[in-house]
Design an enzyme around this catalytic site. Structure first.
Site, short mmCIF file in Angstrom:
data_model
loop_
_atom_site.label_atom_id
_atom_site.label_comp_id
_atom_site.label_asym_id
_atom_site.label_seq_id
_atom_site.Cartn_x
_atom_site.Cartn_y
_atom_site.Cartn_z
N SER A 234 52.27 65.78 78.45
CA SER A 234 53.00 64.65 77.98
C SER A 234 52.24 63.33 77.98
O SER A 234 51.61 63.06 78.99
CB SER A 234 54.56 64.64 78.44
N TYR B 271 60.14 63.71 85.66
CA TYR B 271 59.32 64.34 84.59
C TYR B 271 57.88 63.77 84.40
O TYR B 271 56.97 64.49 84.37
CB TYR B 271 60.16 63.84 83.32
#
Length: 293
Positions: free
Chosen positions: A159, A172
């Site tokens: 990501s 995350y």
């Protein structure tokens, strides 16, 4: 030159394709995982192995894969469990060496760090996002490395959050930083050891409109990517053997500026100008079933 090295060198000159091969997709029940599985079937894969915890979603994806002419192998797998991964991988070995492994599954918890539950949020996020891709790759790498008769690929979904810090994404972001570091190190190790037929691509997308990031908004000049666009970009990069893809271009710019500017200067540019630091303020997310982006 040994026979294995010779075949590996020959495969480097052969364009990569999944046609006739075996593809494994984690988090295949919905979202991008489903799209990767369907893309593999459309491209002529003989077998598409589907892993997820969502049995109903898996069944639906399997039906679509089968309709496209590939054989779907369905396995309900809890990717937070190393034992479950090992058991499923042992079963999948009977299909032969993977042509393409797509480590797609992931979950997100959007909250201040101190509001994360240690087990339900921190450990689970790290287990699924960071450790599971390592365990899955570790299980299938020996056969993929040994068989250099055709080009093979690993696509690890990271990501853009793994390149730029962001409030309400601490765990995350940490999990995706881990994926980026591990994935690119694996790429270099394979290159150093002469496994030229096996290439690793790390995909670092910004927010994607799958529902996983419901409520989040993109930074300045960075609209949410559509799942189809994200999958198309990642697939092209994988076929080409591209080491890393950060998308869209503004996400790549953020990484560059963060590396060039002093921390406080970047805080101003990233936080105040591009608005990165407030993109998760209205995050709601969705109930995680399979941990699928």
């Amino acid at each position: 030159m040994s026979a294995s090295k010779s075949s590996s060198a020959e495969s480097v000159r052969t364009p990569f394709t999944v046609a006739g091969g075996v593809v494994l997709v984690t988090g295949a029940a919905m979202g991008m995982g489903r799209l990767y599985a369907l893309r593999a079937a459309r491209e002529g894969a003989a077998v598409v192995i589907l892993w997820d915890v969502d049995a109903d979603g898996l069944a639906q994806t399997a039906g679509e894969v089968t309709a496209l002419g590939a054989r779907a192998v369905v396995r309900r797998v809890d990717l937070s469990s190393r034992e479950a991964i090992a058991e499923a991988a042992a079963e999948a070995q009977s299909e032969g060496p993977l042509t393409l492994l797509i480590n797609n599954a992931g979950i997100v918890r959007g909250a201040m760090f101190w509001d994360h539950d240690p087990a339900r949020d921190i450990a689970l996020t790290m287990d699924i996002n960071a450790l599971a891709p390592m365990y899955v790759a570790h299980a299938f790498l020996p056969a993929m490395m040994a068989d250099g008769g055709r080009p093979r690929r690993i696509l690890n979904i990271a990501s853009a959050a793994g390149t730029v810090s962001n409030p309400r994404m601490s765990v995350y972001a940490a999990s995706k930083w881990a994926v980026i570091g591990w994935s690119d190190s694996l790429r270099l190790e394979l290159e150093q050891q002469g496994h030229d037929h096996l290439k690793v691509t790390t995909f670092c997308p910004s927010y994607i409109s799958t529902g996983m990031f419901a409520g989040a908004r993109g930074p300045l000049f960075t609209p949410l990517m559509t799942p189809d666009d994200a999958v198309n970009r990642a697939w092209r990069a994988t076929v080409a053997g591209q080491p890393q893809l950060i998308a869209p271009a503004t996400a790549q710019l953020g990484k560059v500026l963060r590396g060039l500017l002093p921390v406080r200067a970047w805080d101003f540019v990233g936080g105040k100008v591009f608005g990165i630091y407030t993109t998760m303020d209205k995050f709601t997310g969705r109930t995680d079933k399979a941990g699928t982006p």
